[in-house]
Design an enzyme around this catalytic site. Structure first.
Site, mmCIF file in Angstrom:
data_model
loop_
_atom_site.group_PDB
_atom_site.id
_atom_site.type_symbol
_atom_site.label_atom_id
_atom_site.label_comp_id
_atom_site.label_asym_id
_atom_site.label_seq_id
_atom_site.Cartn_x
_atom_site.Cartn_y
_atom_site.Cartn_z
ATOM 1 N N ARG A 178 0.841 -1.199 0.000
ATOM 2 C CA ARG A 178 0.000 0.000 0.000
ATOM 3 C C ARG A 178 0.876 1.250 0.000
ATOM 4 O O ARG A 178 0.571 2.224 -0.695
ATOM 5 C CB ARG A 178 -0.943 0.003 1.206
ATOM 6 C CG ARG A 178 -2.044 -1.044 1.116
ATOM 7 C CD ARG A 178 -3.024 -0.931 2.267
ATOM 8 N NE ARG A 178 -3.825 0.274 2.185
ATOM 9 C CZ ARG A 178 -4.599 0.726 3.176
ATOM 10 N NH1 ARG A 178 -4.655 0.074 4.338
ATOM 11 N NH2 ARG A 178 -5.306 1.823 3.025
ATOM 12 N N CYS A 236 -1.160 5.924 9.095
ATOM 13 C CA CYS A 236 -1.494 4.630 8.487
ATOM 14 C C CYS A 236 -2.641 4.883 7.516
ATOM 15 O O CYS A 236 -2.669 5.891 6.834
ATOM 16 C CB CYS A 236 -1.834 3.599 9.558
ATOM 17 S SG CYS A 236 -3.197 4.086 10.642
#
Length: 282
Positions: A178, A236
């Protein structure tokens, strides 16, 4: 239950629960995409534990501020008091094992001003592995007295996160794919905040699902530039696993890190903000 570590091993928790000052137990199981934590709690939890819902009580509704904005203090306080949380009573939080949602609860309680909060190292999986009992009995609501006073731990907004990436260290706690922009399962755009360093939370844990030793974690974060010598922060996807990074750092004795609550879910939703892909040039 006095300790300088934010983590508590199974044997120490079992002894504390049998002692004169047992902690409040909070079950905060949650997974991105499910299954719902409430169902898992009903199927078996630590005896006496109260369930707290991450989506509904440990976060505000999703929106421009991201998928898990910081909660309304009134909502957070009501949930914690119902679970018996009081200012003078220690708290232990746990989840199914990796401690991602437990870390979010740990960080929020600290941010809200509670001074004695720890995370069960290894979570429910470690408790079961030790042969200790679980229960399906839901305890009655309690009447705690804890009143959140937000701001006891520092946060940054998107501009502050960008500045940390330029002038300090900004850790990206998501999975490497990611960060690199190879996949993006939930947020508007793929990639990462320019200048951020990839630091997946999975590397905080050993093969047994417990946190690595303090020495291992110190070495890990020093290699990433987060040794406390310069300002550093963490983000995050939505501010959940970033707390896991701060928990790991504190367990290694490295404090002072700041959380970007909006994280990539907020950043990527703003088309004016740049997104980098690939590895950080180095």
């Amino acid at each position: 239950m006095t300790s300088t570590s934010p983590l508590i091993p199974v044997d120490e928790l079992a002894a504390a629960l049998a002692g004169p000052r047992p902690p409040v137990l909070l079950d905060v199981r949650w997974q991105l995409g499910g299954p719902p934590g409430a169902g898992e709690y009903a199927a078996g939890h630590l005896p006496g534990a109260h369930y707290v819902d991450l989506d509904a009580e440990l976060a505000a509704p999703p929106g421009r501020a991201g998928r898990h904005p910081l909660p309304d203090p009134a909502v957070l306080g009501a949930a914690l008091r119902r679970a018996g949380v009081s200012a003078a009573r220690p708290v232990v939080v746990y989840d199914a094992g990796p401690a991602t949602s437990a870390a979010r609860a740990w960080w929020l309680l600290r941010w809200a001003g509670h001074g004695e909060v720890r995370v069960l190292d290894g979570g429910l999986a470690a408790w079961r592995a030790a042969g200790l009992a679980v229960s399906t009995e839901r305890p009655a609501d309690e009447a705690g007295d804890f009143a959140p006073a937000p701001g006891a731990l520092p946060t940054v907004d998107a501009d502050g996160a960008a500045e940390l990436a330029r002038k300090g260290v900004l850790l990206d706690a998501r999975a490497g794919e990611r960060y690199r922009g190879e996949v993006e399962p939930v947020d508007p755009r793929a990639g990462h905040i320019p200048g951020a360093v990839s630091a997946p939370t999975t590397d905080n844990l050993g093969p047994d699902g417990r946190f690595r030793s303090a020495a291992e974690l110190v070495a890990r974060f020093a290699a990433l530039g987060a040794d406390g010598s310069v300002p550093f922060g963490v983000y995050c996807g939505s501010g959940v696993t970033a707390a896991h990074e701060l928990l790991a750092l504190e367990s290694a004795g490295v404090t002072g890190g700041v959380l970007y609550p909006g994280s990539w879910s907020e950043w990527s939703g703003d088309p004016a903000r740049p997104a980098a892909t690939g590895e950080l040039p180095g």
